[in-house]
Scaffold this motif. Structure first.
Motif, PDB file in Angstrom:
ATOM      1  N   TRP A  33     -13.653  66.629  63.922  1.00 24.27           N
ATOM      2  CA  TRP A  33     -14.303  65.860  62.850  1.00 24.27           C
ATOM      3  C   TRP A  33     -14.527  64.392  63.180  1.00 24.27           C
ATOM      4  O   TRP A  33     -14.931  63.626  62.313  1.00 24.27           O
ATOM      5  CB  TRP A  33     -13.475  65.955  61.552  1.00 24.27           C
ATOM      6  CG  TRP A  33     -13.168  67.364  61.149  1.00 24.27           C
ATOM      7  CD1 TRP A  33     -11.935  67.931  61.095  1.00 24.27           C
ATOM      8  CD2 TRP A  33     -14.092  68.396  60.754  1.00 24.27           C
ATOM      9  NE1 TRP A  33     -12.030  69.239  60.696  1.00 24.27           N
ATOM     10  CE2 TRP A  33     -13.341  69.550  60.482  1.00 24.27           C
ATOM     11  CE3 TRP A  33     -15.482  68.452  60.622  1.00 24.27           C
ATOM     12  CZ2 TRP A  33     -13.923  70.755  60.080  1.00 24.27           C
ATOM     13  CZ3 TRP A  33     -16.076  69.656  60.221  1.00 24.27           C
ATOM     14  CH2 TRP A  33     -15.293  70.777  59.960  1.00 24.27           C
ATOM     15  N   ASP A  50     -17.219  68.268  55.839  1.00 26.91           N
ATOM     16  CA  ASP A  50     -18.044  69.143  54.988  1.00 26.91           C
ATOM     17  C   ASP A  50     -17.721  68.772  53.555  1.00 26.91           C
ATOM     18  O   ASP A  50     -16.618  68.303  53.250  1.00 26.91           O
ATOM     19  CB  ASP A  50     -17.638  70.612  55.217  1.00 26.91           C
ATOM     20  CG  ASP A  50     -18.236  71.148  56.512  1.00 26.91           C
ATOM     21  OD1 ASP A  50     -19.432  70.981  56.717  1.00 26.91           O
ATOM     22  OD2 ASP A  50     -17.488  71.747  57.293  1.00 26.91           O
ATOM     23  N   ARG A  56     -14.205  68.219  51.893  1.00 27.43           N
ATOM     24  CA  ARG A  56     -13.014  68.993  52.212  1.00 27.43           C
ATOM     25  C   ARG A  56     -11.974  68.180  52.961  1.00 27.43           C
ATOM     26  O   ARG A  56     -10.790  68.424  52.865  1.00 27.43           O
ATOM     27  CB  ARG A  56     -13.392  70.226  53.043  1.00 27.43           C
ATOM     28  CG  ARG A  56     -12.229  71.198  53.179  1.00 27.43           C
ATOM     29  CD  ARG A  56     -12.570  72.422  53.995  1.00 27.43           C
ATOM     30  NE  ARG A  56     -13.018  72.065  55.301  1.00 27.43           N
ATOM     31  CZ  ARG A  56     -14.227  72.343  55.786  1.00 27.43           C
ATOM     32  NH1 ARG A  56     -15.095  72.999  55.051  1.00 27.43           N
ATOM     33  NH2 ARG A  56     -14.574  71.976  56.986  1.00 27.43           N
ATOM     34  N   LEU A 105     -21.272  66.131  55.622  1.00 29.28           N
ATOM     35  CA  LEU A 105     -22.189  67.087  56.256  1.00 29.28           C
ATOM     36  C   LEU A 105     -22.957  67.801  55.143  1.00 29.28           C
ATOM     37  O   LEU A 105     -22.655  68.942  54.786  1.00 29.28           O
ATOM     38  CB  LEU A 105     -21.400  68.042  57.147  1.00 29.28           C
ATOM     39  CG  LEU A 105     -20.523  67.326  58.190  1.00 29.28           C
ATOM     40  CD1 LEU A 105     -19.671  68.317  58.979  1.00 29.28           C
ATOM     41  CD2 LEU A 105     -21.387  66.484  59.141  1.00 29.28           C
ATOM     42  N   ARG A 119     -26.226  82.424  52.882  1.00 22.62           N
ATOM     43  CA  ARG A 119     -25.947  81.027  52.600  1.00 22.62           C
ATOM     44  C   ARG A 119     -26.893  80.428  51.562  1.00 22.62           C
ATOM     45  O   ARG A 119     -26.928  79.202  51.402  1.00 22.62           O
ATOM     46  CB  ARG A 119     -26.065  80.258  53.906  1.00 22.62           C
ATOM     47  CG  ARG A 119     -24.875  79.431  54.197  1.00 22.62           C
ATOM     48  CD  ARG A 119     -24.926  78.787  55.541  1.00 22.62           C
ATOM     49  NE  ARG A 119     -24.097  77.600  55.486  1.00 22.62           N
ATOM     50  CZ  ARG A 119     -23.842  76.823  56.518  1.00 22.62           C
ATOM     51  NH1 ARG A 119     -24.356  77.094  57.690  1.00 22.62           N
ATOM     52  NH2 ARG A 119     -23.075  75.764  56.395  1.00 22.62           N
ATOM     53  N   LYS A 152     -28.950  68.981  56.430  1.00 17.95           N
ATOM     54  CA  LYS A 152     -28.854  70.131  57.336  1.00 17.95           C
ATOM     55  C   LYS A 152     -29.530  71.341  56.746  1.00 17.95           C
ATOM     56  O   LYS A 152     -29.741  71.384  55.543  1.00 17.95           O
ATOM     57  CB  LYS A 152     -27.391  70.415  57.643  1.00 17.95           C
ATOM     58  CG  LYS A 152     -26.543  70.843  56.421  1.00 17.95           C
ATOM     59  CD  LYS A 152     -25.066  70.848  56.774  1.00 17.95           C
ATOM     60  CE  LYS A 152     -24.233  71.468  55.672  1.00 17.95           C
ATOM     61  NZ  LYS A 152     -22.791  71.423  55.963  1.00 17.95           N
ATOM     62  N   ARG A 163     -27.305  83.901  64.034  1.00 13.31           N
ATOM     63  CA  ARG A 163     -27.862  82.554  63.890  1.00 13.31           C
ATOM     64  C   ARG A 163     -27.746  81.697  65.145  1.00 13.31           C
ATOM     65  O   ARG A 163     -28.478  80.726  65.301  1.00 13.31           O
ATOM     66  CB  ARG A 163     -27.218  81.843  62.705  1.00 13.31           C
ATOM     67  CG  ARG A 163     -25.726  81.591  62.906  1.00 13.31           C
ATOM     68  CD  ARG A 163     -25.134  80.835  61.737  1.00 13.31           C
ATOM     69  NE  ARG A 163     -23.714  80.584  61.968  1.00 13.31           N
ATOM     70  CZ  ARG A 163     -22.963  79.811  61.243  1.00 13.31           C
ATOM     71  NH1 ARG A 163     -23.467  79.206  60.199  1.00 13.31           N
ATOM     72  NH2 ARG A 163     -21.695  79.639  61.502  1.00 13.31           N
ATOM     73  N   TYR A 199     -28.500  75.890  64.264  1.00 12.62           N
ATOM     74  CA  TYR A 199     -28.047  76.684  65.412  1.00 12.62           C
ATOM     75  C   TYR A 199     -29.196  77.391  66.126  1.00 12.62           C
ATOM     76  O   TYR A 199     -29.160  77.633  67.322  1.00 12.62           O
ATOM     77  CB  TYR A 199     -27.099  77.789  64.927  1.00 12.62           C
ATOM     78  CG  TYR A 199     -25.701  77.342  64.588  1.00 12.62           C
ATOM     79  CD1 TYR A 199     -24.889  76.756  65.554  1.00 12.62           C
ATOM     80  CD2 TYR A 199     -25.176  77.552  63.317  1.00 12.62           C
ATOM     81  CE1 TYR A 199     -23.586  76.384  65.253  1.00 12.62           C
ATOM     82  CE2 TYR A 199     -23.871  77.181  63.015  1.00 12.62           C
ATOM     83  CZ  TYR A 199     -23.075  76.596  63.984  1.00 12.62           C
ATOM     84  OH  TYR A 199     -21.795  76.240  63.683  1.00 12.62           O
ATOM     85  N   TRP A 232     -22.008  72.711  64.437  1.00 16.07           N
ATOM     86  CA  TRP A 232     -20.740  72.836  65.180  1.00 16.07           C
ATOM     87  C   TRP A 232     -20.807  73.959  66.226  1.00 16.07           C
ATOM     88  O   TRP A 232     -20.878  75.132  65.887  1.00 16.07           O
ATOM     89  CB  TRP A 232     -19.603  73.046  64.191  1.00 16.07           C
ATOM     90  CG  TRP A 232     -18.929  71.751  63.783  1.00 16.07           C
ATOM     91  CD1 TRP A 232     -17.584  71.514  63.757  1.00 16.07           C
ATOM     92  CD2 TRP A 232     -19.523  70.521  63.374  1.00 16.07           C
ATOM     93  NE1 TRP A 232     -17.326  70.219  63.378  1.00 16.07           N
ATOM     94  CE2 TRP A 232     -18.501  69.586  63.135  1.00 16.07           C
ATOM     95  CE3 TRP A 232     -20.844  70.077  63.213  1.00 16.07           C
ATOM     96  CZ2 TRP A 232     -18.731  68.276  62.740  1.00 16.07           C
ATOM     97  CZ3 TRP A 232     -21.085  68.768  62.809  1.00 16.07           C
ATOM     98  CH2 TRP A 232     -20.034  67.899  62.572  1.00 16.07           C
ATOM     99  N   SER A 357     -18.046  77.185  55.721  1.00 19.87           N
ATOM    100  CA  SER A 357     -17.655  75.784  55.894  1.00 19.87           C
ATOM    101  C   SER A 357     -17.793  74.985  54.605  1.00 19.87           C
ATOM    102  O   SER A 357     -17.316  73.860  54.522  1.00 19.87           O
ATOM    103  CB  SER A 357     -18.504  75.145  56.998  1.00 19.87           C
ATOM    104  OG  SER A 357     -19.855  75.115  56.607  1.00 19.87           O
ATOM    105  N   GLU A 563     -21.189  81.829  54.584  1.00 18.10           N
ATOM    106  CA  GLU A 563     -21.764  81.504  55.880  1.00 18.10           C
ATOM    107  C   GLU A 563     -21.369  82.552  56.920  1.00 18.10           C
ATOM    108  O   GLU A 563     -20.290  83.126  56.846  1.00 18.10           O
ATOM    109  CB  GLU A 563     -21.194  80.148  56.288  1.00 18.10           C
ATOM    110  CG  GLU A 563     -21.686  79.660  57.590  1.00 18.10           C
ATOM    111  CD  GLU A 563     -21.052  78.312  57.946  1.00 18.10           C
ATOM    112  OE1 GLU A 563     -20.594  77.589  57.048  1.00 18.10           O
ATOM    113  OE2 GLU A 563     -21.040  78.003  59.134  1.00 18.10           O
TER     114      GLU A 563
HETATM  115  C1  BGC Z   1     -21.998  74.983  59.560  1.00 17.39           C
HETATM  116  C2  BGC Z   1     -22.283  73.567  59.102  1.00 17.39           C
HETATM  117  C3  BGC Z   1     -20.990  72.812  58.943  1.00 17.39           C
HETATM  118  C4  BGC Z   1     -20.235  72.844  60.261  1.00 17.39           C
HETATM  119  C5  BGC Z   1     -18.907  72.127  60.208  1.00 17.39           C
HETATM  120  C6  BGC Z   1     -21.072  75.037  60.740  1.00 17.39           C
HETATM  121  O1  BGC Z   1     -20.581  76.318  60.944  1.00 17.39           O
HETATM  122  O2  BGC Z   1     -23.197  75.644  59.839  1.00 17.39           O
HETATM  123  O3  BGC Z   1     -22.997  73.578  57.910  1.00 17.39           O
HETATM  124  O4  BGC Z   1     -21.216  71.519  58.512  1.00 17.39           O
HETATM  125  O5  BGC Z   1     -19.964  74.191  60.597  1.00 17.39           O
HETATM  126  O6  BGC Z   1     -18.001  72.821  59.454  1.00 17.39           O
END
Ligand code: BGC
Length: 829
Positions: A33, A50, A56, A105, A119, A152, A163, A199, A232, A357, A563
């Motif tokens: 992070w 996030d 979080r 994020l 999602r 994003k 993905r 991604y 990520w 996430s 996700e």
């Molecule tokens: C997600 C992002 C998220 C990142 C960090 C990824 O898997 O697609 O939306 O911000 O992880 O957790």
């Protein structure tokens, strides 16, 4: 020392002082992070979090620092309330400060292309204008308080299936008019400080390696001057991605970027790109104010403080997004003194967020049962479960001891955690993320001699013993499955007789060699549950019969809407349809409170008099629902998504030909082009269950006195449209005036109509308000993919006004004298 004394130089001057090594070091995170600090130059580390429905913090996806859980994206999309989004952005900045995070994020602004996208709950809408307008306000609110937005996922990430490898093959018009459009609006109107690349590939090239998208369009055409960070694990090359415009690889330490230093030493273009990328990282650090303070924003512990104002805002926002879909005979709101049976799997278990996430450790999760008890009084509310709807067995909220084992099975480190799901974000010193072996011990309590269901799933190998007897082997036969962003196994279940009392459960875990991008990601979840009573449905019917009203709380959970995987279909999981049926048979005054991240099939729809769609509205869910059910709040939501009657009405369902969904051989082809959501409804003539923009108030409204500023315009003009909204009902309420534009003299095929303006209005009975919408040339235009220009055709335009996408009683017409064209102005950055 004052901030300016600390960092008097410009970013350029700072870059001049940096060695090439230092510049390169800035281009990948220090850890999951954080960016890398450079103490020699007082450059602090910047922490991100996030996102998007809360902050979080820097820990694990589960069990992190407590934080405020806000409504998910689709619930905010349903609010159609721009000011609310701004307020939420500002409140999230406060939450970010508490967690020492300088960038959030968020927001997620991909569109609802397929109903099955796992999602969708995280994004706002199927429409680019609604999405872009709401996201702009959210970003403005957040950044006004000094916290960076990271918009994003740029771009074309409309489903979760494969993905990390799939190519979204998107025709240029759909790309320009739909998928890029919300990003364009936010970049131009809110100037976000960061963008996250998605991604996936677009038309064969990874977005994180696409000069066309990152340089030509994002920076060149739209003037974006912030940081581009990878999703990520979504950096697939070092030099190539950097030269294409991807500044920062996350998480760190960098994997794809390891070769960069050597490359930069020999290749001037890479060296230049290093300087540019490092400059963009520094600019973000500067914008968030932490460069001037020369301290890590993440200094000190994360605060889990709860703010009363945030609670009130979340509660209000929950009601603002709740959509009243049906209210025959004005069954709702509930009268004072009503005796209510609250029934269903989502009644006592609060579903406040989606999975992946976006999840967080909410300060609280107020269930509908709790909310209604608080509103109506304990003695007026009865409860029955009726049936289950979980995808996986529930976890246990018990202390868990984790022993890390050495070569010979000796304990070399120990940790204590709470809860029977562990996702490792960090390890005790000396423990290797890629090769550790852990033994989790916890106590299972079985209330009576009976059979119980137990389950395990894990990213990594795992096995479970209870009282030393092996119950589940998810080790020797580990199979890849759907859990943990598709890096985990499927759930393995076992049924076991347990005598009443306490039992010792031990779960062993070790990592499994996984794809490079997630090496070291390990997680395990133990589920445990008593079998459902055989007469659970009958019990529900019984308490429904004894009450004045039955509120059936059905839907999905963050385990279904998450996700990493797409939804499996549109059926409500488990026996929920049957539950609605038996409750309705027992009590005609049945209200269905549905909580999902999108449409589901509703075979019982005709028989129930009232239906509310409540989404996942954040931690105050139950209070927000109680507010709406009792009439303390008006149901403010309007659907941001077409609710299809059946899956085959979705233009991208799995049976569509041509790889349209979910795709195959690495490609998902957006062959439906511009025709998603209501655009498809208009084009194909399907009958939605509920149309885009639909929702009822407890009051009624009329639109009248619609006017335009001109009936003939010339290229470059704008048109102001005004309409008077009157509350014609008996109580305070809200509606959304919606304006759609129809091109009457089209040269290229266009959607029949497109949303180009809206205004949410709150009025007392008898009160009226005149609202205005401005239409500029782009509101009339389409993208001509031959000429590569935006075009508004000469000729007639129709403005359709109403309160949802199929009920548009007012139309106004005007003429554009001659063709308007806008070239793509771009300069290579
Ligand atoms: C997600 C992002 C998220 C990142 C960090 C990824 O898997 O697609 O939306 O911000 O992880 O957790």
């Amino acid at each position: 020392m004052t901030p300016t004394e600390t960092h008097p130089q410009s970013i350029d001057a700072l870059l001049n002082q940096m060695t090439l090594e230092e510049q390169v070091a800035l281009l990948a995170g220090a850890d999951v992070w954080r960016t890398l600090p450079i103490p020699r130059l007082n450059i602090p580390s910047l922490k991100v979090s996030d996102g998007p429905a809360g902050v979080r913090g820097g820990g694990s996806l589960v069990g992190g620092t407590p934080t405020a859980a806000f409504p998910v994206g689709i619930a905010l999309g349903a609010s159609w309330n721009t000011e609310l989004l701004r307020e939420i952005g500002m409140a999230l900045a406060q939450e970010a400060h508490d967690k020492g995070a300088s960038a959030l994020l968020a927001p997620t602004i991909n569109l609802f292309r397929s109903t099955l996208n796992g999602r969708n709950f995280e994004s706002y809408a199927e429409d680019p204008y609604l999405t872009g307008t709401l996201a702009t306000a959210y970003v403005q609110g957040l950044q006004a308080e000094g916290v960076a937005a990271t918009v994003k996922h740029f771009v074309g990430n409309e489903s979760e299936y494969q993905r990390n490898t799939i190519s979204s093959d998107i025709p240029e018009r759909a790309m320009r008019e739909l998928y890029l459009r919300p990003f364009e609006m936010v970049v131009k109107d809110a100037r976000p400080w960061a963008i996250m690349s998605s991604y996936n590939k677009v038309n064969g090239t990874y977005v994180s390696e696409s000069t066309h998208l990152l340089m030509d369009i994002l920076r060149g055409e739209w003037g974006f001057d912030g940081l581009v960070v990878s999703d990520w694990g979504g950096t697939y090359s070092g030099g190539e991605s950097l030269r294409a415009g991807l500044d920062l690889e996350m998480p760190g330490p960098g994997q794809a970027r390891q070769e960069l230093l050597e490359l930069a030493q020999h290749d001037p273009a890479t060296r230049e790109a290093v300087r540019r990328g490092a400059g963009n990282v520094l600019r973000l650090i500067e914008r968030t104010g932490i460069l001037a303070q020369a301290r890590d924003a993440s200094d000190g512990a994360e605060q889990g403080v709860e703010h009363e104002e945030a609670r009130a805002l979340i509660r209000r926002a929950g009601a603002e997004g709740t959509v009243l879909l049906k209210n025959d005979g004005s069954l709702l709101p509930l009268p004072a003194g009503a005796r209510v049976a609250v029934i269903g799997p989502n009644a006592a278990s609060a579903q406040v967020m989606g999975g992946g996430s976006a999840q967080m450790n909410a300060h609280r999760k107020v269930s509908p049962l709790e909310g209604l008890r608080a509103a109506l009084g304990e003695d007026r509310v009865t409860y029955a479960l009726g049936c289950d709807n979980d995808r996986y067995l529930p976890t246990l909220d018990v202390p868990v001891r984790i022993d890390y084992l050495g070569q010979d099975g000796e304990v070399i480190a120990t940790e204590e955690k709470q809860g029977s799901e562990v996702m490792w974000a960090s390890f005790p010193e000396g423990i290797q993320p890629e090769s550790f072996r852990a033994r989790l011990s916890l106590t299972l309590t079985s209330p009576q001699d009976a059979e119980y269901d137990l389950s395990l799933y894990s990213a990594g190998l795992s096995r479970l013993t209870v009282d030393s007897e092996e119950i589940i082997d998810n080790w020797t036969n580990w199979q890849p499955g759907d859990t943990y962003f598709a890096f985990g196994s499927n759930e393995v279940r076992a049924r076991q007789f347990l005598s009443a009392g306490e039992h010792t459960a031990v779960v062993e875990v070790t990592p499994k060699a996984v794809e490079k991008s997630v090496a070291g990601f390990s997680a395990v979840r133990l589920g445990f549950r008593a079998l459902l009573e055989a007469n659970a449905l009958q019990e529900a019917a019984q308490i429904a019969a004894q009450a004045d009203y039955a509120v059936v709380c059905v839907g999905t959970t963050g385990e279904w809407e998450t996700e990493g995987v797409d939804r499996q279909g549109l059926n409500l999981p488990g026996q929920q349809n049957e539950l609605v049926r038996v409750v309705r048979a027992a009590n005609p005054r049945t209200i269905v409170l549905l909580q999902t991240g999108g449409p589901v099939l509703m075979p019982w729809l005709d028989s129930v008099p009232a239906l509310l769609q409540g989404w996942f509205p954040g931690q105050e869910a139950g209070h927000a629902f109680a507010d709406v059910l009792t009439g303390r709040a008006d149901p403010g939501g309007r659907l941001p998504q077409t609710f299809v009657s059946r899956l085959s009405d979705d233009p991208t369902h799995p049976e569509t030909p041509d790889l349209q969904y979910p795709g195959e051989n690495g490609h998902v082809e957006y062959k439906e082009g511009l025709f998603i959501g209501y655009r498809h409804v208009d084009d194909a003539g399907t009958q939605p269950l509920f149309p885009f923009g639909f929702g009822l108030s407890y009051s009624t409204f009329e639109l009248s006195n619609a006017r335009m500023s001109a009936e003939r315009i010339v290229p470059g003009d704008s048109v102001t449209v005004s309409v008077t909204v009157t509350n014609t009902g008996q109580c305070w309420g809200q509606t959304v005036a919606q304006l759609y534009v129809r091109d009457m003299d089209v040269k290229l095929k266009r959607p029949y109509k497109e949303l180009k303006g809206f205004a949410k209005v709150s009025l007392k009975p008898g009160e009226a308000e005149t609202v205005e919408v401005q239409l500029d040339m782009r509101s009339l235009a389409y993208f001509d993919d031959d000429r590569k220009v935006w075009v508004a055709d000469a000729g007639g335009f129709e403005l359709l006004l109403g309160q949802n996408s199929v009920d548009l009683p007012i139309d106004l017409k005007f003429t554009l004298d001659s063709e308007w064209i806008q070239e793509l102005h771009w300069k290579r950055m």
